[in-house]
Design an enzyme around this catalytic site. Structure first.
Site, PDB file in Angstrom:
ATOM      1  N   ILE A 462       0.828  -1.211   0.000  1.00 16.72           N
ATOM      2  CA  ILE A 462       0.000   0.000   0.000  1.00 16.72           C
ATOM      3  C   ILE A 462       0.863   1.261   0.000  1.00 16.72           C
ATOM      4  CG2 ILE A 462      -1.903  -1.198   1.103  1.00 16.72           C
ATOM      5  CD1 ILE A 462      -1.199   0.129   3.724  1.00 16.72           C
ATOM      6  N   GLU A 695       2.061   2.278  11.693  1.00 18.31           N
ATOM      7  CA  GLU A 695       1.110   3.229  12.260  1.00 18.31           C
ATOM      8  C   GLU A 695       1.603   3.886  13.551  1.00 18.31           C
ATOM      9  OE1 GLU A 695      -3.215   1.860  11.476  1.00 18.31           O
ATOM     10  OE2 GLU A 695      -2.018   0.040  11.564  1.00 18.31           O
TER      11      GLU A 695
END
Length: 728
Positions: A462, A695
Site C-alpha cells: 500500500i 502506524e
C-alpha cells in the site's frame, strides 16, 4: 556476505512507479469495458418516494440504469471485512447523505457522468442528527469489536483518584477525518459466463474482497479472483470491502460485459469510511512525585444507525504506563452519517487525549514531561497477566530522543522561548501502537533449477515497501542474492493474507515468508547432503550454511556447492508452502518531539522541527522504515493543524468533499524529520525479530504538536484542529 535485512535497499517497485510502468486497478485494460457512475442521495435520512430514470436511459451511450427497483439482489456478506449493515440499491431506505441511489452504466465515463445528472429522485426526508454533542445523553457502550471489549477496568479508579495529591479533569474533541489517498477507490469486474469473475480492485485486502464478492453474489469462492498489484495509498480506506465493489460485480454480471467504476473524489467521502468525530474526557490522578494513581478515560464516538463498531483504540491508556487503577470506556452515539471505519492510525484519537492530558498533568505537578513518563514506565504488559513485553526499549527512546532534540535546553515556562516576536514551543509525547492480533498469512516459495526463487503471498503493497522488505526477508532466509528473488503479491491465486491493516503486514506476511523460505532452504540442504554426487554428501544438515547462493559446511567453507548446481542435478524445482498462522500481539513504541513557531498576531503555527525515536524490534530496511515514520508524522501535522471534514448540521451533508476544502499538509508545511531507531530484535517475532511499525509514528506526534503550542503560547487548545481563530 553483508546482511540483506537491515540494509537501506531501494524500493524494488520504485522504477515501475516513477516510469509509469506500474499498473494500478483503474489501469487494467479489459476489452469491451463499460463505465459506471453513481448517483448519490441528497438527503441523510428517509426513503425514496420516486425515481425517474427515463431521461438517463435515453441519453447517448447509456447501457443501463440500476436502482433499488432493478438492481440484482445481493446477500450482505458476513465476513468481518464488510463493515456496513446493509447494501445500497436493495430497498428505498436512505441512511446517510451520499448513499448510492442509482448506478449508471454507459460506453464512456463522460456519458455515464452526464446521464447521472438526468436521474430525478424524490424523497420523504426525516430530520437528521449529525453531531456527537447533540446525542451525548444517548451514548452507550457497544458490543466488543475487532479490538476486543469497549470497556475495561483494572483496580479501583474511584479510590485511586481519591488518594491522588493532584488531579486533572479535561475534555478533548476531535473532528471527522477522511483518508484521501491519491488513488480513489476503483473496481473493474469481468465475468467469464455467470459463475467466474475477475475483479481488478484497489484493495488493502484482496482475499477479503474475494470472500465478500463470493458471499454477496452467491458464487463459489474458487470462482472469484481479485487482482491488486499496486495501490495508490489507502490509510485504511481500502481495507474494508465497500458496497460499490459488490454493486459493480453485480452490474457486470447482469449486463454480461466488464464494468469499471472509479469513485470521484466527492464519492470517496461517503463511500470509503472515515475517522469518526470523538469526544474524550480524561480524569487522571497522581502523587506529588508524579506516580500515577488512576486514569479514567471515557471517549464517545460517532457510529451510524446501521452499524455500531468503534474504530479508535484506547490501548495506550490500558497498556502504556504503570498505573494500578484504570478505567477505559469507548461509547457510541448513533448519527445519520456515513459509516466510520479505521483510519491510520486508529489509536491516534485515544493517544492524543492521553498524551495531552499527561502534559497538562506535568505542568500541574511541575515535573518535566519526559521525566513524568519515565517515572511511570512499565516493563510489563499490565493486561492481561502482567507478563513482560517481548521487548520494549521505550526508556532508551526517551533518552536518545531527548538528547538529540536537545530537550534539556527547554525553558519549561509557557511563552518563555522567543525569536523576536515569534513564540517558540517544544512539546513531546509517547508513540505506541499495537501490531498483530489478526489472522496471519500463508506463503508459497518455488526455487527453480536455475537457483532463482519466486515467493508468492496474496498481500498488498500500500506504499509501505512490502515488495522490498519481503524480498529482503526471502533472500536472507534462503541464502540467495536479492536479485535472485522475485516477490509477487496482489493476486488471490496466491496464498491467503489478511488485510494490509493494523501494522500487521510485517509480523504476518514476514513470518509466513520466513517459514516458507526456511522450509525451502531446508529442502535444498536435504537434497544436497543426500546426493552422493555432491561435495556435501553426508554432512549433517544442521552444519550447512547457505549464503550468496552457496551451500557450504560451517567451519569448512571450501566444502561447498551452489544451489543452482544442486537443483540442476536434482532436475526439478523445490517448492514449499505454509498455511496462515494467527499473528501474536506486538507493541511498538517511541518518543516524539516537536518544535513549533507561532505568530501571536495572526495565530499562525509552523512546525519547524520533528524528531522520533522508535523501538520497532529489528529494523528490516532503514530506508522504508524511515519513510513510514515521515508518513506518520505528516498525518499528525494534518490531524493537529488542518484536517477537518465539515458537516452541515441541518442536512448532515459533508460540505468539503474535495482537496480544496479538506486541507491536507503539503511539502511546505513539513520540516526535515529526524528519526532514531533502537534496532533491538524482538525474540517473540517470527518476522526475523521485527514488529509491525507503520502506524506507530502517527500516534504521538499530534499531542506533541499540541503540547508544543501550549508551551509556546500558554493557550491549551483541546478542540482539534488547532486553527488560527482558536489561538487569537
Amino acid at each position: 556476505m553483508s546482511p540483506i535485512v537491515g540494509s537501506p535497499v531501494p524500493r524494488i517497485d520504485g522504477r515501475a512507479k516513477v516510469t509509469g510502468a506500474a499498473t494500478y486497478a483503474a489501469d487494467a485494460e479489459v476489452h469491451g469495458t463499460l463505465h459506471g457512475f453513481l448517483v448519490m442521495s441528497t438527503v441523510a435520512s428517509g426513503r425514496i418516494t420516486g425515481i425517474d430514470t427515463r431521461d438517463a436511459e435515453r441519453s447517448a451511450g447509456v447501457i443501463g440504469v440500476f436502482t433499488h427497483r432493478n438492481m440484482p439482489r445481493l446477500a450482505r456478506p458476513e465476513y468481518i471485512s464488510f463493515l456496513k449493515g446493509y447494501i445500497p440499491l436493495q430497498n428505498p431506505d436512505i441512511h446517510h447523505s451520499g448513499q448510492p441511489v442509482a448506478y449508471v452504466v454507459a460506453e464512456t465515463l463522460e456519458q455515464a457522468q452526464h446521464a447521472a445528472t438526468l436521474v430525478d429522485v424524490s424523497y420523504e426526508a426525516r430530520r437528521p442528527r449529525s453531531a456527537v454533542a447533540d446525542a451525548m445523553d444517548e451514548a452507550y457502550v457497544p458490543p466488543p469489536g475487532l479490538s476486543g471489549p469497549n470497556e475495561f477496568t483494572r483496580g479501583d479508579v474511584a479510590a485511586g483518584l481519591a488518594q491522588a495529591d493532584v488531579r486533572i479533569d479535561v475534555t478533548y474533541t476531535t473532528p471527522m477525518h477522511h483518508h484521501n489517498p491519491i488513488e480513489p477507490s476503483t473496481t473493474t469486474a469481468e465475468w467469464d459466463g455467470a459463475e467466474r469473475v475477475t475483479v481488478y480492485e484497489s484493495a488493502q485486502g484482496g482475499h477479503a474482497t474475494r470472500i465478500c464478492v463470493s458471499q454477496a453474489l452467491g458464487v463459489p469462492l474458487g470462482n472469484v479472483r481479485v487482482l491488486s498489484p499496486f495501490l495508490g495509498g489507502g490509510f485504511g480506506a481500502k481495507g474494508p470491502v465497500w458496497p460499490h465493489t459488490l454493486l459493480t460485480a453485480a452490474v457486470a454480471r447482469e449486463l454480461r460485459r466488464p464494468v469499471k467504476l472509479v469513485l470521484s473524489r466527492a464519492h470517496t467521502f461517503t463511500s470509503n469510511g472515515h475517522r469518526g468525530e470523538a469526544h474524550q474526557r480524561l480524569r487522571i490522578g497522581a502523587g506529588r512525585d508524579g506516580t500515577l494513581t488512576a486514569i479514567d478515560h471515557v471517549s464517545t464516538h460517532q457510529v451510524t444507525r446501521t452499524e455500531q463498531v468503534v474504530f479508535s483504540g484506547s490501548h495506550s491508556t490500558r497498556m502504556l504506563y504503570a498505573c494500578p487503577n484504570v478505567h477505559v470506556a469507548q461509547r457510541a452515539v448513533r448519527l445519520d452519517l456515513p459509516s466510520p471505519s479505521f483510519m491510520r492510525p486508529p489509536e491516534s484519537v485515544g493517544s492524543f487525549g492521553l498524551e495531552s492530558a499527561l502534559d497538562e498533568l506535568s505542568y500541574a505537578l511541575d515535573i518535566d514531561p519526559v521525566e513524568l513518563r519515565l517515572r511511570n514506565h512499565t516493563a510489563v504488559n499490565p493486561e492481561p497477566t502482567g507478563a513482560p513485553f517481548g521487548s520494549k526499549h521505550l526508556i532508551e527512546c526517551y533518552r536518545r530522543g531527548a538528547a538529540k532534540f536537545r530537550w534539556s535546553e527547554r525553558d519549561p515556562r509557557p511563552r518563555s522561548m522567543r525569536d523576536g516576536d515569534t513564540l517558540i514551543g517544544w512539546g513531546m509525547a509517547t508513540a505506541a501502537h499495537t501490531a498483530g492480533g489478526r489472522p496471519g498469512a500463508g506463503a508459497r516459495v518455488v526455487i527453480s533449477t536455475e537457483g532463482r526463487a519466486v515467493v508468492q503471498v496474496g498481500t498488498h503493497d500500500i506504499g509501505t515497501g512490502t515488495y522490498t522488505v519481503m524480498s529482503q526477508i526471502a533472500a536472507q532466509t534462503l541464502g540467495l542474492d536479492l536479485a535472485d528473488v522475485d516477490f509477487q503479491l496482489g493476486d488471490t491465486d496466491y496464498p491467503f493474507a489478511f488485510m494490509s491493516v493494523a501494522s500487521a503486514t510485517v509480523p504476518g506476511v514476514g513470518a509466513a515468508v520466513n517459514r516458507a523460505c526456511t522450509a525451502a532452504r531446508r529442502a535444498v540442504v536435504d537434497i544436497a547432503v543426500a546426493d552422493p554426487r555432491s561435495p556435501l554428501h553426508g554432512v549433517p544438515a544442521e552444519r550447512i550454511t547457505v549464503e550468496d547462493g552457496i551451500l557450504y559446511e560451517t567451519g569448512r567453507p571450501r566444502r561447498r556447492e551452489d544451489i543452482r548446481t544442486v537443483l540442476t542435478r536434482h532436475a526439478e524445482p523445490v517448492e514449499a508452502t505454509t498455511d496462515p498462522v494467527p499473528i501474536p500481539h506486538g507493541y511498538s513504541v517511541g518518543a516524539e518531539f516537536a518544535e513549533v513557531r507561532v505568530d501571536p498576531r495572526v495565530g499562525r503555527v509552523r512546525v519547524t522541527r520533528m524528531l522520533g525515536a522508535y523501538d520497532a524490534g529489528r529494523v528490516l530496511n532503514r530506508r522504508t522504515i524511515r519513510s513510514q515514520a515521515i508518513g506518520g508524522v505528516v498525518c499528525a501535522v494534518g490531524f493537529a493543524l488542518t484536517e477537518h471534514t465539515l458537516v452541515d448540521p441541518h442536512q448532515a451533508r459533508i460540505v468539503n468533499p474535495n482537496l480544496s476544502g479538506y486541507l491536507l499538509p503539503v511539502n511546505a508545511d513539513i520540516p526535515h524529520v529526524q528519526t532514531i531507531f533502537i534496532d533491538e530484535p524482538d525474540p517473540t517475532s517470527e518476522a526475523l525479530n521485527a514488529r509491525g511499525f507503520g502506524e506507530t509514528p502517527g500516534t504521538g506526534m499530534t499531542a506533541a504538536i499540541g503540547n508544543a503550542i501550549y508551551h509556546a503560547t500558554g493557550r491549551r487548545i483541546r478542540d482539534l484542529p488547532i486553527t488560527p481563530d482558536k489561538l487569537i
